[in-house]
Structure formats: structure tokens, C-alpha cells
Design a protein around this motif. Structure first.
Motif, PDB file in Angstrom:
ATOM      1  N   ASP A 360       0.846  -1.189   0.000  1.00 36.75           N
ATOM      2  CA  ASP A 360       0.000   0.000   0.000  1.00 36.75           C
ATOM      3  C   ASP A 360       0.886   1.244   0.000  1.00 36.75           C
ATOM      4  O   ASP A 360       1.730   1.408   0.885  1.00 36.75           O
ATOM      5  N   PRO A 361       0.732   2.130  -0.996  1.00 38.70           N
ATOM      6  CA  PRO A 361       1.567   3.343  -1.025  1.00 38.70           C
ATOM      7  C   PRO A 361       1.478   4.168   0.242  1.00 38.70           C
ATOM      8  O   PRO A 361       2.428   4.865   0.604  1.00 38.70           O
ATOM      9  N   ALA A 362       0.346   4.099   0.934  1.00 37.34           N
ATOM     10  CA  ALA A 362       0.192   4.855   2.183  1.00 37.34           C
ATOM     11  C   ALA A 362       1.173   4.388   3.241  1.00 37.34           C
ATOM     12  O   ALA A 362       1.471   5.111   4.199  1.00 37.34           O
ATOM     13  N   GLY A 363       1.704   3.180   3.094  1.00 36.89           N
ATOM     14  CA  GLY A 363       2.666   2.654   4.052  1.00 36.89           C
ATOM     15  C   GLY A 363       4.033   3.281   3.952  1.00 36.89           C
ATOM     16  O   GLY A 363       4.918   2.984   4.746  1.00 36.89           O
ATOM     17  N   ALA A 381      14.119  -6.030   7.560  1.00 36.80           N
ATOM     18  CA  ALA A 381      14.039  -7.486   7.773  1.00 36.80           C
ATOM     19  C   ALA A 381      14.605  -8.255   6.588  1.00 36.80           C
ATOM     20  O   ALA A 381      14.482  -9.484   6.526  1.00 36.80           O
ATOM     21  N   GLY A 382      15.227  -7.503   5.648  1.00 32.30           N
ATOM     22  CA  GLY A 382      15.836  -8.166   4.497  1.00 32.30           C
ATOM     23  C   GLY A 382      14.878  -8.440   3.359  1.00 32.30           C
ATOM     24  O   GLY A 382      15.167  -9.284   2.500  1.00 32.30           O
ATOM     25  N   LEU A 383      13.757  -7.731   3.325  1.00 30.60           N
ATOM     26  CA  LEU A 383      12.744  -7.956   2.293  1.00 30.60           C
ATOM     27  C   LEU A 383      12.692  -6.751   1.362  1.00 30.60           C
ATOM     28  O   LEU A 383      12.576  -5.614   1.805  1.00 30.60           O
ATOM     29  N   ARG A 384      12.777  -7.004   0.058  1.00 35.50           N
ATOM     30  CA  ARG A 384      12.682  -5.925  -0.928  1.00 35.50           C
ATOM     31  C   ARG A 384      11.225  -5.503  -1.037  1.00 35.50           C
ATOM     32  O   ARG A 384      10.380  -6.272  -1.476  1.00 35.50           O
ATOM     33  N   ALA A 385      10.943  -4.303  -0.641  1.00 32.46           N
ATOM     34  CA  ALA A 385       9.554  -3.829  -0.623  1.00 32.46           C
ATOM     35  C   ALA A 385       9.444  -2.471  -1.289  1.00 32.46           C
ATOM     36  O   ALA A 385      10.271  -1.579  -1.053  1.00 32.46           O
ATOM     37  N   PHE A 386       8.416  -2.325  -2.119  1.00 36.03           N
ATOM     38  CA  PHE A 386       8.197  -1.089  -2.855  1.00 36.03           C
ATOM     39  C   PHE A 386       6.715  -0.711  -2.791  1.00 36.03           C
ATOM     40  O   PHE A 386       5.852  -1.588  -2.740  1.00 36.03           O
ATOM     41  N   PRO A 387       6.420   0.588  -2.813  1.00 34.09           N
ATOM     42  CA  PRO A 387       5.009   1.005  -2.856  1.00 34.09           C
ATOM     43  C   PRO A 387       4.417   0.743  -4.232  1.00 34.09           C
ATOM     44  O   PRO A 387       5.109   0.836  -5.249  1.00 34.09           O
ATOM     45  N   ALA A 388       3.141   0.416  -4.271  1.00 25.04           N
ATOM     46  CA  ALA A 388       2.450   0.212  -5.546  1.00 25.04           C
ATOM     47  C   ALA A 388       2.427   1.523  -6.322  1.00 25.04           C
ATOM     48  O   ALA A 388       2.440   2.602  -5.722  1.00 25.04           O
ATOM     49  N   LEU A 464      -1.078  -4.856  -9.507  1.00 25.63           N
ATOM     50  CA  LEU A 464      -0.746  -3.508  -9.952  1.00 25.63           C
ATOM     51  C   LEU A 464       0.776  -3.317  -9.975  1.00 25.63           C
ATOM     52  O   LEU A 464       1.329  -2.775 -10.943  1.00 25.63           O
ATOM     53  N   GLY A 465       1.437  -3.794  -8.929  1.00 27.20           N
ATOM     54  CA  GLY A 465       2.890  -3.641  -8.853  1.00 27.20           C
ATOM     55  C   GLY A 465       3.647  -4.541  -9.797  1.00 27.20           C
ATOM     56  O   GLY A 465       4.788  -4.238 -10.172  1.00 27.20           O
ATOM     57  N   ALA A 466       3.026  -5.657 -10.202  1.00 24.63           N
ATOM     58  CA  ALA A 466       3.684  -6.591 -11.117  1.00 24.63           C
ATOM     59  C   ALA A 466       3.544  -6.174 -12.574  1.00 24.63           C
ATOM     60  O   ALA A 466       4.005  -6.883 -13.462  1.00 24.63           O
ATOM     61  N   GLY A 467       2.893  -5.046 -12.804  1.00 25.85           N
ATOM     62  CA  GLY A 467       2.802  -4.535 -14.153  1.00 25.85           C
ATOM     63  C   GLY A 467       1.484  -4.752 -14.844  1.00 25.85           C
ATOM     64  O   GLY A 467       1.293  -4.272 -15.971  1.00 25.85           O
ATOM     65  N   GLU A 468       0.550  -5.445 -14.201  1.00 23.41           N
ATOM     66  CA  GLU A 468      -0.729  -5.712 -14.856  1.00 23.41           C
ATOM     67  C   GLU A 468      -1.573  -4.449 -14.976  1.00 23.41           C
ATOM     68  O   GLU A 468      -2.484  -4.390 -15.779  1.00 23.41           O
TER      69      GLU A 468
END
Length: 507
Positions: A360-363, A381-388, A464-468
Motif C-alpha cells: 500500500d503506497p500509504a505505508g 528485515a531483508g525484504l525488498r519492498a516497494f510502494p504500488a 498492480l505492482g507486477a505490471g498488470e
């Protein structure tokens, strides 16, 4: 003298009433006699109470329902049908509703409570009771059940001989699969996402018993396994007190989910409102068996934050989407949720080439009281995370809908692992547009925020984030402003007529 006769009609109902366990719960279809049975059980226990030194059988019960309107129109109404004021004494209609029954050597005080206000819960915690009846327990949280078990066994006092029996009885229609009732009764396992300490509270104690009544009707299926009709069940309970046409009339105009819960006594969710994804078909979009992990392919993770965080994990293989796992948490902070997510990726998705997390971009906005954000914590925590790329509800919904309507070589583009129960229930109608309380079929513009919205928000961020949603976003070109033509005449609604040059202008 009061002419009082009651006989339970049904083997499960009889077994429930004969049982002396501290906590007893009975689950059944509507009309199965469970509520009346609980009313009688309260009075029967009052009759069995040993008299004190003055020869009086004293007992005090609380009868609980989740809201005041339901308490008045259903629970109290059922009680007074069997114990009318004309025969059993005046009923106090001011809060807390109370019925003081004095017949012969019996002194029974019954207090009716609705737990929809904080002060009502405080009232419960101050009572000293012999027993408690919880009416429609599927609407009562486990924390209230635990509070109830603390308030019984305290009246009459030990100086007065103590209670001959004490405990909690409960009745309910079928709840959902992740409710505390089916978990504690052993019908479904404890969900993996529930913390260890909370999971301990959902293990059935030795002094708890659950009883399940048979369904009210029997399904008639065709050769293809599809339901063609319903006929009255020969083993349904409380038939002696119902018209034969009760259930056949009851199911008319009802959805299958409604019939499953209220007539067939099956665990499930009742579809209310307008489904967000009417194109979803379980026989098409839900796999018949577990979907394996595709080695060497990335795993995409959609995440919705908050105190009820959720995640959907899936892979795209040869143009098809496979949603293989879900994580649904309750009252869990982002730090603990990051640990659960990391563990799922390290175990089940260890063969994946990489994990790409979209949230969630709000995050990505910092809280006023903390410099960190959910994305910072996930990355820590070692996780690749991006906003939508967008938080547009319409865009998110379309990103999912577009996958539901596609086929590749005769196979659906979107396939869901059958273990993703919460996600599937949402697709089947749990995730819906709420019907507005106005005349006609009108629904809200946005999906209702409920127990299914978090996991579906997560799925939308994944796609949405995967490009669809990229093609959809590109197709949303900004509208060009309309500029009025300078040669337009508003009076003639046409081009302005050029004036002939005057004689003076020619000069």
C-alpha cells in the motif's frame, strides 16, 4: 400453579441438556430448538439448586446477546414466551433488563445484557453469577467468552451453600471457518498466522463440549453433482414443534450461502451485497490441488498494512498467474508480520529466484510518533519492498478483473491455490459492495471494508505492482481542455458573421 411442560425433540438437543460440562455449546440450523432448550436449561438448573439454610433455592443467571435490538426482539421474546410475566412475575424493562422469578422455594434472578456498549461489558465484569447463557455465540468475541467464565460459580456464595452446578451454555447458528467456535471444537485447525500465545487460547479445554445438530434439509444432487433441489431431512431436530412446510418455505428466494449456514448448518459466510468480481467462477479459477512453486521464477507479494495486515504470494509462469499462498493476520504489528512473511518466503518459496514485495503506497508515509515506515521495517528485515504505483481503487480493481476474464490455450490466466481460503471467500462474494439502506437495489461506490477487504487489497497491490495495471494506467490519458472557438456566436449558435466594412472604413 403453573402448567409447565417441555420435552427436547432431538438426540443432540437431549445430549446437550443432559451434559454437566462447565462450558457447553450447541450449533444448529434455525428452528432446531436450541434457544428454547437453553431457556429451559436455565430454569432446570434453578430447580436443581440445593436449598440454603432457609430452604430457598437461590440462583442468578445472565443471558447475553451482542446488541440491544436483538436482545429485545429475539432473546427476551423467546424467554417471555416460556416464562410470561402473568405466570412468573414482573419483568423489569429498564436497563439492565431483569426477571425475578419466585415460585415455591425457587428464587431465580435473570439479567439480560447486550454487549454493544463498553459500559455493558463493565457491567458483566462486576456480576457474581451462577451461570451464563450466550445467545447466538458466533456474534460474541472470544475475549467476552473468557470474561464470562470468570463471573460464574460466584452465586450463591459458599456461606449460602454455593452453586450446585455452575458454568456457561451457548447456542449459535453456523459461524465462519476462522471463528473461535469451529477452531476450538476441532472442526478446523488453528490458522498458521495466529501467534502462539493466542493459539493456546483456542485449544479446547477438557471441561468444554460442543454439540452439532443435523441439517434441516437434505440436498438432492444430479449426476453431475450439482444441487437440483432440497427435501426435508428425516433426522432434523425439533420437527414436532414446526410445520412440515417450515424449511421448504424458508429457503425460497435465498442464496446457497444463506441456505448452507441457516438450514444446512455448515460453516461459511453469507454473501451480502453485490460481489466485486461477478466474473469469478470457483470451478475455473480455483485449482483442484495445491499449486507447486515454480523454481527459478520470482515470487510477487502484495501487502496491505494496518493492525490486520495481509499478504498474497504468487508467481507468473508462461503468461499465467498462480496465487499460491496467503497470510491473514489479526491484531499483529508490522514487525511481527515481517517475521511471518520472511518465514513463508524462506520455507515454501525458497526455490523462487527472488521476492518482489509491493505494498500500500500509504505505508511509505512516516507516522508522527515514529520515524520508521512499514516499508523501512520490511527492508530492515531483508525484504525488498516497494510502494504500488497507484492507490486508485478503480485501477486496482480493474487490474484484478482483467486477469479473471483472460484465457491462455483454453486455461484461465488466474488460478488460486485451494489453501487461500480467505482470498477465495472474498472472490465468492465476501468482498462486496455494501447495499445502501435506501429503496431499490443501490450499492456503495467502493467495496465494503470488512474481513475480506485486507486480503483483496493485498491482491490488488500484487497485480498492480507486477505490471498488470501498467497498460491500464497508460490508457488513462488526461483529458484535453476544451477551448471555445473565438469565431463562435452564442446567439446564432454558429460562426460569427463578419460585418461589412462601413463607408468610413473604406475611406
Amino acid at each position: 400453579m403453573v402448567d409447565f411442560k417441555y420435552k427436547p425433540d432431538g438426540e443432540v438437543l437431549k445430549a446437550f441438556m443432559k451434559n454437566d460440562t462447565f462450558f457447553r455449546g450447541i450449533r444448529g440450523p434455525v428452528g432446531s430448538g436450541k434457544s428454547v432448550g437453553c431457556c429451559i436449561e436455565v430454569f432446570r438448573r434453578a430447580l436443581e439448586q440445593k436449598p440454603n439454610a432457609e430452604g430457598v433455592r437461590k440462583s442468578r443467571w445472565a443471558i447475553i446477546r451482542n446488541t440491544n435490538p436483538q436482545l429485545r426482539t429475539t432473546t427476551i421474546k423467546t424467554w417471555l414466551d416460556w416464562f410470561p410475566e402473568s405466570d412468573w412475575g414482573k419483568f423489569t424493562w429498564s436497563v439492565p433488563y431483569t426477571h425475578n422469578i419466585k415460585k415455591g422455594d425457587i428464587e431465580l434472578e435473570v439479567i439480560f445484557l447486550a454487549l454493544d456498549r463498553p459500559e455493558d461489558v463493565k457491567k458483566l465484569l462486576s456480576l457474581e453469577l451462577t451461570g451464563i447463557w450466550i445467545n447466538e455465540a458466533r456474534e460474541i468475541p472470544k475475549s467476552i467468552i473468557d470474561a464470562c467464565t470468570m463471573r460464574v460459580g460466584r452465586y450463591p456464595s459458599m456461606r449460602d451453600g454455593g452453586p450446585s452446578w455452575t458454568g456457561v451454555i451457548a447456542d449459535t447458528n453456523a459461524p465462519e471457518e476462522d471463528h473461535w467456535w469451529p477452531i476450538m471444537s476441532g472442526e478446523v485447525p488453528v490458522p498458521d498466522h495466529i501467534p502462539r500465545e493466542q493459539a493456546k487460547m483456542l485449544v479446547k479445554p477438557d471441561n468444554w463440549e460442543f454439540f452439532t445438530q443435523p441439517s434441516g434439509m437434505t440436498e438432492v444432487k444430479g449426476e453431475d453433482g450439482e444441487i437440483q433441489d432440497y427435501v426435508p431431512s428425516k433426522v432434523a431436530e425439533n420437527q414436532a414443534n414446526m410445520m412440515k412446510s417450515y424449511y421448504p418455505n424458508l429457503i425460497r428466494g435465498k442464496t446457497k450461502s444463506w441456505i448452507d449456514v441457516y438450514v444446512m448448518n455448515r460453516l461459511g459466510h453469507i454473501q451480502e451485497g453485490k460481489p466485486v468480481y461477478p466474473m469469478f467462477a470457483p470451478e475455473v479459477h480455483v485449482a483442484k490441488e495445491e499449486i507447486p512453486i515454480a523454481a527459478g521464477h520470482p515470487v510477487y507479494v502484495g501487502v496491505d498494512f494496518g493492525l490486520t495486515p495481509a499478504a498474497v504470494l504468487g508467481q507468473k509462469v508462461r503468461g499465467r498467474w498462480f496465487l499460491q499462498s496467503e497470510i491473514v493476520a489479526i491484531d499483529m504489528g508490522i514487525v511481527r508480520f515481517a517475521e511471518v512473511l520472511r518465514n513463508e518466503l524462506a520455507t515454501r518459496f525458497s526455490a523462487a529466484s527472488e521476492a518482489i514485495i509491493i505494498g500500500d503506497p500509504a505505508g511509505d508515509f512516516r507516522a508522527q510518533t515514529d520515524e520508521s515506515t512499514p516499508f523501512h521495517i520490511l527492508r530492515g528485515a531483508g525484504l525488498r519492498a516497494f510502494p504500488a504505483p497507484s492507490n486508485s481503487v478503480d485501477l486496482r480493481l480493474e487490474a484484478v478483473s482483467s486477469q479473471l476474464t483472460k484465457m491462455i490455450e483454453g486455461k484461465p490466466v488466474l488460478l488460486i491455490d485451494p489453501r487461500c481460503q480467505q482470498l477465495i471467500k472474498g472472490f465468492e462474494g465476501g468482498y462486496a459492495y455494501k447495499r445502501m439502506e435506501v429503496s431499490g437495489e443501490r450499492y456503495a461506490d467502493k467495496p465494503d471494508k470488512n474481513m475480506f477487504s485486507h486480503i483483496h487489497d493485498a491482491a490488488q497491490y500484487l497485480f498492480l505492482g507486477a505490471g498488470e495495471g501498467r497498460a491500464l494506467m497508460n490508457s488513462q490519458k488526461p483529458a484535453q481542455p476544451t477551448v471555445a472557438k473565438r469565431d463562435f456566436d452564442v446567439f446564432t449558435r454558429g460562426p460569427k458573421q463578419r460585418k461589412k466594412p462601413s463607408l468610413w472604413s473604406r475611406l
